[in-house]
Design an enzyme around this catalytic site. Structure first.
Site, PDB file in Angstrom:
ATOM      1  N   GLU A 126       0.848  -1.190   0.000  1.00 45.05           N
ATOM      2  CA  GLU A 126       0.000   0.000   0.000  1.00 45.05           C
ATOM      3  C   GLU A 126       0.883   1.240   0.000  1.00 45.05           C
ATOM      4  O   GLU A 126       1.843   1.328   0.771  1.00 45.05           O
ATOM      5  CB  GLU A 126      -0.917  -0.020   1.226  1.00 45.05           C
ATOM      6  CG  GLU A 126      -1.739   1.216   1.444  1.00 45.05           C
ATOM      7  CD  GLU A 126      -2.661   1.525   0.271  1.00 45.05           C
ATOM      8  OE1 GLU A 126      -2.631   2.699  -0.189  1.00 45.05           O
ATOM      9  OE2 GLU A 126      -3.397   0.620  -0.175  1.00 45.05           O
ATOM     10  N   ILE A 127       0.562   2.190  -0.848  1.00 38.05           N
ATOM     11  CA  ILE A 127       1.392   3.377  -1.003  1.00 38.05           C
ATOM     12  C   ILE A 127       1.079   4.455   0.033  1.00 38.05           C
ATOM     13  O   ILE A 127       1.933   5.292   0.343  1.00 38.05           O
ATOM     14  CB  ILE A 127       1.230   3.934  -2.438  1.00 38.05           C
ATOM     15  CG1 ILE A 127       2.386   4.872  -2.786  1.00 38.05           C
ATOM     16  CG2 ILE A 127      -0.117   4.628  -2.608  1.00 38.05           C
ATOM     17  CD1 ILE A 127       2.426   5.252  -4.255  1.00 38.05           C
ATOM     18  N   ALA A 160       4.430  -0.001  -5.435  1.00 33.07           N
ATOM     19  CA  ALA A 160       4.511  -1.252  -6.189  1.00 33.07           C
ATOM     20  C   ALA A 160       4.676  -1.009  -7.680  1.00 33.07           C
ATOM     21  O   ALA A 160       5.217  -1.859  -8.394  1.00 33.07           O
ATOM     22  CB  ALA A 160       3.264  -2.097  -5.936  1.00 33.07           C
ATOM     23  N   LEU A 179      -7.371  -5.069  -6.757  1.00 30.29           N
ATOM     24  CA  LEU A 179      -8.787  -4.837  -6.467  1.00 30.29           C
ATOM     25  C   LEU A 179      -9.119  -3.354  -6.538  1.00 30.29           C
ATOM     26  O   LEU A 179      -8.522  -2.540  -5.831  1.00 30.29           O
ATOM     27  CB  LEU A 179      -9.143  -5.372  -5.071  1.00 30.29           C
ATOM     28  CG  LEU A 179      -9.521  -6.852  -4.966  1.00 30.29           C
ATOM     29  CD1 LEU A 179      -8.393  -7.753  -5.445  1.00 30.29           C
ATOM     30  CD2 LEU A 179      -9.910  -7.207  -3.536  1.00 30.29           C
ATOM     31  N   ASP A 182      -7.147   2.596  -8.937  1.00 26.44           N
ATOM     32  CA  ASP A 182      -7.481   3.950  -9.357  1.00 26.44           C
ATOM     33  C   ASP A 182      -7.712   3.957 -10.869  1.00 26.44           C
ATOM     34  O   ASP A 182      -6.830   3.555 -11.633  1.00 26.44           O
ATOM     35  CB  ASP A 182      -6.332   4.890  -8.990  1.00 26.44           C
ATOM     36  CG  ASP A 182      -6.684   6.354  -9.179  1.00 26.44           C
ATOM     37  OD1 ASP A 182      -7.624   6.653  -9.949  1.00 26.44           O
ATOM     38  OD2 ASP A 182      -6.031   7.201  -8.557  1.00 26.44           O
ATOM     39  N   SER A 257     -12.980  -6.168   0.101  1.00 29.93           N
ATOM     40  CA  SER A 257     -12.399  -4.848   0.331  1.00 29.93           C
ATOM     41  C   SER A 257     -13.468  -3.827   0.701  1.00 29.93           C
ATOM     42  O   SER A 257     -14.663  -4.012   0.422  1.00 29.93           O
ATOM     43  CB  SER A 257     -11.650  -4.362  -0.917  1.00 29.93           C
ATOM     44  OG  SER A 257     -12.555  -4.095  -1.965  1.00 29.93           O
ATOM     45  N   GLU A 258     -13.038  -2.736   1.309  1.00 30.11           N
ATOM     46  CA  GLU A 258     -13.958  -1.667   1.660  1.00 30.11           C
ATOM     47  C   GLU A 258     -14.620  -1.083   0.419  1.00 30.11           C
ATOM     48  O   GLU A 258     -15.824  -0.788   0.399  1.00 30.11           O
ATOM     49  CB  GLU A 258     -13.215  -0.572   2.433  1.00 30.11           C
ATOM     50  CG  GLU A 258     -14.106   0.538   2.939  1.00 30.11           C
ATOM     51  CD  GLU A 258     -13.327   1.603   3.693  1.00 30.11           C
ATOM     52  OE1 GLU A 258     -12.540   2.310   3.032  1.00 30.11           O
ATOM     53  OE2 GLU A 258     -13.511   1.727   4.908  1.00 30.11           O
ATOM     54  N   GLU A 259     -13.842  -0.915  -0.644  1.00 29.00           N
ATOM     55  CA  GLU A 259     -14.384  -0.367  -1.883  1.00 29.00           C
ATOM     56  C   GLU A 259     -15.438  -1.297  -2.477  1.00 29.00           C
ATOM     57  O   GLU A 259     -16.487  -0.852  -2.933  1.00 29.00           O
ATOM     58  CB  GLU A 259     -13.252  -0.157  -2.889  1.00 29.00           C
ATOM     59  CG  GLU A 259     -13.673   0.501  -4.186  1.00 29.00           C
ATOM     60  CD  GLU A 259     -14.108   1.938  -4.012  1.00 29.00           C
ATOM     61  OE1 GLU A 259     -14.894   2.428  -4.846  1.00 29.00           O
ATOM     62  OE2 GLU A 259     -13.668   2.574  -3.038  1.00 29.00           O
TER      63      GLU A 259
END
Length: 297
Positions: A126-127, A160, A179, A182, A257-259
């Site tokens: 995760e960025i 990544a 998943l 963007d 996932s939350e999204e």
């Protein structure tokens, strides 16, 4: 609560009240304290340390219990061999990360995969610093709450899109997950998309032959984009729906996932594309290759 009701509920394992051990209360992180911007520009973010090569990274910091147990087994088997006793099959190869969730968000998929594949090391990347910090605390809390579980999952903050080969060797990975990435709607920003021709070649290098690459999006245009890029790449072929039905990981993509949960609450559609890494390049139709080159331009 009566002793009988206590025993029926299994709340004290049939032990008298005075013999109960107090259960340690584990505090889980709260998302509201770790909120960050929904997306970052992967072409600009690079404010963290990156190993020069995969061998420079000490994975025992991420999976201490898992790797210590493996070392103990190796030592025990060596002692048995020295004593002339029959020992079971052993492998001198140190366990390595096999699953990676790119842009893991708040770690929903990672946590679920950890219990389904308890003997496989997996990493979320995760960025965003606050979000990766949340996942780190979440996994730590789960490990304290359920000793022996979730020891095979960890998270790492990195870019990544730029540094995957710094963490993984050729053919090391068996599953890669993307998943709800963007969408980068503007044409000028398509080069920021995590699925593109150049990066797919890099993913193919890191995936073992037969490894799976999972994508899902709620944006129709992005779903078609990822499908087109994968269809046009000679080292990937589409996984059949029959195979996906039998794959536990594929069933988690939409809602882990939350999204994905937000999309489901709003009644939105999702577009899932899963492809297999081929051992040898396949022939790609000229029309697909020409369309790929035009899109990249």
């Amino acid at each position: 609560m009566s002793p009988k009701r206590d025993r029926e509920d299994g709340s004290n394992d049939g032990k008298p009240q005075h013999e109960r051990k107090p259960k340690e209360e584990v505090t889980h992180p709260r998302k509201r304290f770790y909120r960050a911007r929904a997306h970052s520009n992967p072409l600009n973010v690079a404010d963290f340390d990156v190993p020069t090569r995969p061998d420079d990274l000490d994975w025992s910091e991420h999976f201490p219990e898992f790797l210590q147990e493996w070392r103990d087994r190796q030592q025990q088997q060596q002692q048995q061999q020295e004593a002339g006793a029959a020992a079971g099959p052993s492998s001198s190869e140190t366990p390595a990360v096999r699953f990676v969730d790119i842009g893991c968000g708040f770690g929903g998929l990672l946590v679920k995969l950890s219990t389904i594949y308890p003997d496989t090391l997996m990493l979320g990347m995760e960025i965003r610093d606050k979000v990766s910090a949340y996942v780190r605390e979440r996994i730590a809390a789960l490990r304290r709450e359920q000793p022996g579980s979730y020891r095979n999952a960890s998270v790492l903050r990195t870019n990544a899109m730029k540094y995957l080969p710094n963490y993984f060797k050729k053919g090391q990975l068996t599953k890669m997950f993307f998943l709800f990435p963007d969408p980068h709607f503007k044409a000028a920003n398509h080069r920021r998309r995590i699925i593109n021709t150049h990066l797919l070649t890099e993913y193919a290098h890191l995936l073992a032959p037969g490894g799976w690459l999972y994508t899902i999006s709620d944006v129709p245009e992005l779903g078609e984009w990822m499908k087109a890029k994968l269809e046009a790449h000679p080292l990937f072929e589409r996984v059949s729906e029959e195979e996906l039905e039998a794959d536990p990981a594929a069933g988690l993509l939409a809602l882990s996932s939350e999204e994905g949960q937000k999309v489901a609450r709003n009644g939105g559609a999702t577009y899932r594309n899963v492809y297999r890494r081929l051992a040898a390049p396949r022939k790609v139709a000229p029309a697909a290759a020409d369309a790929e080159a035009e899109a990249d331009a």
